[in-house]
Design an enzyme around this catalytic site. Structure first.
Site, short mmCIF file in Angstrom:
data_model
loop_
_atom_site.label_atom_id
_atom_site.label_comp_id
_atom_site.label_asym_id
_atom_site.label_seq_id
_atom_site.Cartn_x
_atom_site.Cartn_y
_atom_site.Cartn_z
N GLU A 84 0.81 -1.22 0.00
CA GLU A 84 0.00 0.00 0.00
C GLU A 84 0.85 1.27 0.00
O GLU A 84 0.36 2.36 -0.34
CB GLU A 84 -0.94 0.01 1.21
CG GLU A 84 -2.06 -1.02 1.15
CD GLU A 84 -3.09 -0.72 0.06
OE1 GLU A 84 -3.10 0.41 -0.47
OE2 GLU A 84 -3.87 -1.62 -0.26
N GLU A 115 7.77 -21.49 8.35
CA GLU A 115 7.98 -20.59 9.49
C GLU A 115 8.94 -21.16 10.51
O GLU A 115 9.47 -20.44 11.36
CB GLU A 115 6.66 -20.24 10.16
CG GLU A 115 6.03 -21.37 10.96
CD GLU A 115 4.82 -20.86 11.75
OE1 GLU A 115 4.90 -20.89 12.99
OE2 GLU A 115 3.83 -20.46 11.13
#
Length: 297
Positions: A84, A115
């Protein structure tokens, strides 16, 4: 074996023990009540967020980057916030970067074991050519994700600044960061579902870090996003409106200067406020380090 019993994010919420017996309305009210706690929890850690923002501004001024690292929901939120920044503040996609364990595929599907790899976090930063001018922000609701820890440890080796964001107190990742943020939102509405309150808290904090650091490098004039990139029809019209709001000019004047400035909103504003041509406006902005206000002195 990993002991999750000590983590707030894994505790059961006393308010929702009978969640499966609630009506839709009752569940909505309970969930909304839990969500109300998030902003107050974030308020408690504002003093910890401030140095992260200062470090991000310093990194940008040195030509460095803000790099978000996370797995699962935490990683996706980092990628979202980074993406963004491009249309909102007109920065290159390389200036604020979001990395998620398992790569782009992990944005939509779980990547098994990604992860849990210390080495993967390290390697992702090596591939990004991490430098000492960068700031790495490791994000993990649990506060113990190996991918994030591996990344933070590599950042230390390189000499890059290190921050962390977790949703448990005394988080493991805090030990690997110079600027730890630990936001305690209490147990989740749905036990262990950290995409809920924890994710909301992380999103609020990432909003603060990216937005206020961009203010710190001149991407905002008053409260207007003057470096917005008009990549679609809506943003073209918003750009003209921003010019009008910043200068009190008419729509026609805004459109004229917008076009003369080659759709550069900030430049059009400077041209109107200082009554100059495009080339002179560019020179003024360079001298003012991109801050519109400083072109008015």
């Amino acid at each position: 074996m990993i002991d999750l019993s000590t983590l707030t994010t894994e505790r059961r919420n006393d308010e929702t023990f009978n969640l499966d017996q609630m009506t839709v309305k009752e569940a909505l009210v309970k969930m909304n009540n839990e969500d109300k706690k998030v902003a107050y929890a974030v308020e408690e850690v504002l003093p910890n967020i401030e140095p992260v923002i200062s470090s991000a501004i310093e990194a940008f001024n040195k030509g460095g980057r803000l790099i978000y690292m996370g797995a699962g929901t935490s990683g996706r939120l980092g990628v979202l916030d980074a993406a963004e920044c491009v249309p909102t503040f007109g920065v290159p996609a390389t200036q604020v970067v979001g990395l998620i364990a398992g790569g782009d595929k992990a944005m939509t599907v779980a990547v098994e074991g990604a992860e849990d790899s210390l080495e993967l976090g390290r390697q992702d930063l090596i591939d990004l050519n991490l430098s000492e001018n960068d700031l790495v922000l490791g994000i993990a609701a649990s506060g113990r994700t190996p991918y994030v820890i591996g990344a933070l440890d590599y950042a230390k080796e390189i000499g890059a600044k290190r921050a962390s964001l977790s949703c448990n107190l005394n988080a493991e990742i805090s030990k690997h960061a110079e600027f730890p943020i630990e936001v305690d939102c209490g147990p989740e509405f749905l036990t262990g579902s950290t995409r809920l309150k924890s994710g909301t808290a992380q999103k609020l904090i990432l909003n603060m870090i990216s937005t206020i650091s961009m203010i710190g490098i001149g991407k905002v004039y008053n409260n207007l996003m003057v470096d917005v990139k008009p990549t679609n029809e809506k943003l073209v019209e918003r750009s003209k409106r921003i010019i009008m709001q910043a200068t009190d000019c008419t729509y026609e004047e805004a459109e004229e200067k917008f076009n003369e400035a080659n759709q550069d909103v900030k430049l059009a504003i400077v041209m109107l406020l200082t009554d100059c041509a495009a080339e002179e406006g560019k020179t003024k902005l360079v001298k003012a380090n991109g801050f519109v206000k400083n072109t008015l002195n």
